[in-house]
Design an enzyme around this catalytic site. Structure first.
Site, short mmCIF file in Angstrom:
data_model
loop_
_atom_site.label_atom_id
_atom_site.label_comp_id
_atom_site.label_asym_id
_atom_site.label_seq_id
_atom_site.Cartn_x
_atom_site.Cartn_y
_atom_site.Cartn_z
N ARG A 161 0.91 -1.15 0.02
CA ARG A 161 -0.15 0.14 -0.02
C ARG A 161 0.86 1.54 -0.08
NH1 ARG A 161 2.44 1.70 3.92
NH2 ARG A 161 0.81 3.41 3.95
N GLY A 162 0.25 2.58 -0.11
CA GLY A 162 1.12 3.47 -0.28
C GLY A 162 1.09 3.89 -1.71
N ALA A 163 1.06 5.20 -2.15
CA ALA A 163 0.88 5.48 -3.41
C ALA A 163 1.86 4.96 -4.48
CB ALA A 163 0.55 6.97 -3.70
N ARG B 211 -7.35 -0.19 -6.82
CA ARG B 211 -7.70 0.63 -5.67
C ARG B 211 -7.96 2.19 -6.62
NH1 ARG B 211 -4.26 1.14 -0.52
NH2 ARG B 211 -5.97 2.19 0.22
N GLN C 65 -2.22 2.31 10.07
CA GLN C 65 -0.80 2.32 9.27
C GLN C 65 0.30 3.20 10.05
OE1 GLN C 65 -3.75 3.10 7.73
NE2 GLN C 65 -3.72 2.73 5.51
N ASP D 257 -1.74 10.90 -1.84
CA ASP D 257 -2.19 9.85 -2.83
C ASP D 257 -2.56 10.69 -4.18
OD1 ASP D 257 -2.83 8.64 0.00
OD2 ASP D 257 -2.56 7.12 -1.44
N ASN E 100 -5.22 12.60 0.79
CA ASN E 100 -4.44 11.74 1.32
C ASN E 100 -5.41 11.13 2.40
OD1 ASN E 100 -1.95 10.79 2.15
ND2 ASN E 100 -1.93 11.88 4.19
N LYS E 101 -4.79 10.32 3.28
CA LYS E 101 -5.41 9.43 4.27
C LYS E 101 -6.60 10.20 5.06
CE LYS E 101 -5.13 5.72 4.50
NZ LYS E 101 -5.92 4.77 3.73
O1 MRU Z 1 -4.33 3.42 2.17
P1 MRU Z 1 -2.91 3.50 2.32
O2 MRU Z 1 -2.20 2.78 3.42
O3 MRU Z 1 -2.24 3.11 0.99
O4 MRU Z 1 -2.83 5.01 2.14
C1 MRU Z 1 -1.29 5.43 2.30
C2 MRU Z 1 -1.60 6.95 2.41
O5 MRU Z 1 -2.47 7.61 2.74
C3 MRU Z 1 0.02 7.68 2.45
O6 MRU Z 1 -0.16 8.60 3.17
C4 MRU Z 1 0.14 7.75 0.90
O7 MRU Z 1 0.15 6.75 0.17
C5 MRU Z 1 1.33 8.72 0.77
S1 MRU Z 1 2.72 8.31 -0.14
C6 MRU Z 1 3.70 7.87 0.42
#
Ligand code: MRU
Length: 356
Positions: free
Chosen positions: A51-53, A88, A199, A240, A250-251
Site C-alpha cells: 500500500r502507499g501510492a 484501488r 498504518q 495519494d 491523502n489518508k
Molecule cells: O491506504 P494506504 O495505506 O495506501 O494510504 C497511504 C497513504 O495515505 C499515504 O500517506 C500515501 O500513500 C502517501 S505516499 C507515501
C-alpha cells in the site's frame, strides 16, 4: 532502509516472481511474499499487502511484467492493465504507472516485450527511489532551519504511513526525517495511529523504530492538543493524489490535522514525488474517494499473549459504518509541497514553476 539491521527495498523481481514485504502482517511478523501472477499483484494491492501510492504504482508495473510472463497475448495484457487500474481508485500513481508501462509496450513484438516490460518496471522503481531521496534532501532544509532556531529536538507530526514502506525506499513524508536523523539533527515524531487500518501505529512507528528514530504513537484526535501546547514544530504528510491547484488528497484525517495546524500557526507540509500529481482534473470533487470494507472499522486486529494474530469485533453488529479511506486538504491549508525538484507553494503557479 533497514529491518533488524538489514537493508531492504519494498519490492524486487527474482526468478520470474515479484517479492514483496507483506504489510498486513507487520509489525508482528516479517513475511516476504512471492507474487507469481497478475492476479496475485491485483490481490496484493486490494488487500493492502502492499500500500502507499508509490509502492502501489510499482506493484502495478511489475504486475504487468507478470501478466506477460503468464500470457504474452496483447488482449490479456490490456485486460490486466484495466484490472490493475481498478484495484484501488484513489492513488493516482497506480494509473500513472500502468499508463507509462502500456505506452512503452505499445507496438513491441512478442520476442522483446518481456525484457522491455521488466526494464520499464525497474526504471519506475529506481526513479521512485531517487525521487524520494531528493524529497528528503529538500525537506531536510526545513527541519534544519527549525532546529537551528529552536536549538532543541524538532517535533514532527505525521499521519498514516508515508514512510519507506509506502514507497520503494526513504518514503515521502519520512525522507526528510531520515535525512535529518542521519545528519545528527535531533528529531522526534508524533505518529497518528491512523484508524481504521492503523498504518501509523503498525507501520510508521515500526519503521522509525527500526531506524532508531524517537517516535510516539498518539490517537488520531490528539494532534490538536499537542499543537495547542506547542509540542508540534511542523507536520509532514504524504499524498495519494495532488491536483494541479495544490489540493491534496491523502489518508482520511489529514484534513483535520491541517485545520488544526492552521489554527495554531504550525507549518503543514506535504511530501510527494511528481508521479502523484494529477494534472488532468481541476476539481477535488472529481477524485474517486475509496470506500473500504466496514469490517475495517468494526473489527480490530492485534497480537494475543500466545503471539497469535487475532481479530475482534469492537461495536454492535447492528451499527451502520461508513469507511471513507481518504479526504482532501485544500491548498490554502498547505504551507508547501516538498517534491523531488524542490519545495513550492501548493498552487498551479508553484507546481508549474517546478514541473514545466
Ligand atoms: O491506504 P494506504 O495505506 O495506501 O494510504 C497511504 C497513504 O495515505 C499515504 O500517506 C500515501 O500513500 C502517501 S505516499 C507515501
Amino acid at each position: 532502509m533497514k529491518i533488524e539491521g538489514k537493508s531492504y527495498k519494498t519490492i524486487w523481481f527474482e526468478n520470474n516472481s515479484v517479492k514483496i514485504i507483506d504489510q498486513t502482517k507487520l509489525p508482528h511478523q516479517f513475511v516476504i511474499k512471492s507474487l507469481k501472477t497478475v492476479k496475485d499483484s491485483i490481490n496484493a494491492i486490494k488487500t493492502m499487502e502492499v500500500r502507499g501510492a508509490p509502492l502501489i504504482g510499482a506493484t502495478a508495473a511489475y504486475g504487468l511484467v507478470l501478466s506477460i510472463v503468464e500470457n504474452s497475448d496483447l488482449s490479456f495484457l490490456k485486460k490486466s492493465s484495466e484490472e490493475l487500474i481498478a484495484s484501488r481508485p484513489t492513488a493516482i500513481n497506480l494509473k500513472w504507472a500502468v499508463d507509462r508501462m502500456m505506452k512503452k509496450l505499445n507496438g513491441i513484438n512478442e520476442k522483446d516485450i518481456l525484457k522491455i516490460a521488466l526494464d520499464e518496471a525497474k526504471a519506475i522503481k529506481e526513479e521512485d527511489e531517487e525521487f524520494c531521496k531528493n524529497i528528503g534532501l529538500n525537506g531536510l532544509k526545513i527541519i534544519e532551519k527549525i532546529s537551528n532556531k529552536k536549538k532543541d529536538t524538532v517535533n514532527i507530526l505525521t499521519h498514516c504511513n508515508a514512510g519507506w514502506l509506502a514507497t520503494i525506499d526513504w518514503g515521502t513524508a519520512t525522507s526528510p526525517i531520515y535525512h535529518a536523523h542521519q545528519k545528527g539533527i535531533k528529531v522526534h515524531v508524533w505518529v497518528d495511529e491512523t484508524r481504521p487500518r492503523n498504518q501509523g501505529a503498525n507501520l510508521t512507528s515500526y519503521e522509525l523504530n527500526e531506524e532508531g528514530i524517537s517516535n510516539t504513537v498518539i490517537t488520531d484526535n490528539a494532534g490538536g492538543i499537542l499543537m495547542q501546547r506547542g509540542q508540534v514544530d511542523m507536520c509532514i504528510v504524504g499524498t495519494d493524489r495532488t491536483l494541479s491547484n495544490g489540493d491534496v488528497c491523502n489518508k482520511i484525517g489529514t484534513y483535520l490535522k491541517a485545520l488544526s495546524a492552521k489554527d495554531n500557526n504550525i507549518p503543514f507540509y506535504v511530501a510527494l514525488p511528481s508521479s502523484t500529481i494529477d494534472w488532468s482534473i481541476k476539481d477535488h470533487k472529481q477524485i474517486p474517494i475509496e470506500e473500504r470494507n466496514p469490517e475495517e472499522l468494526s473489527h480490530v486486529e492485534g497480537i494475543d499473549e500466545n503471539n497469535e494474530i487475532k481479530k475482534i469485533r469492537i461495536y454492535p453488529q447492528k451499527s451502520k459504518s461508513l469507511n471513507l479511506a481518504f479526504d482532501v486538504t485544500p491548498a490554502k491549508l498547505v504551507t508547501g509541497l516538498i517534491t523531488e525538484k524542490g519545495i513550492c507553494e501548493a498552487s498551479e503557479k508553484g507546481l508549474k514553476g517546478l514541473f514545466k
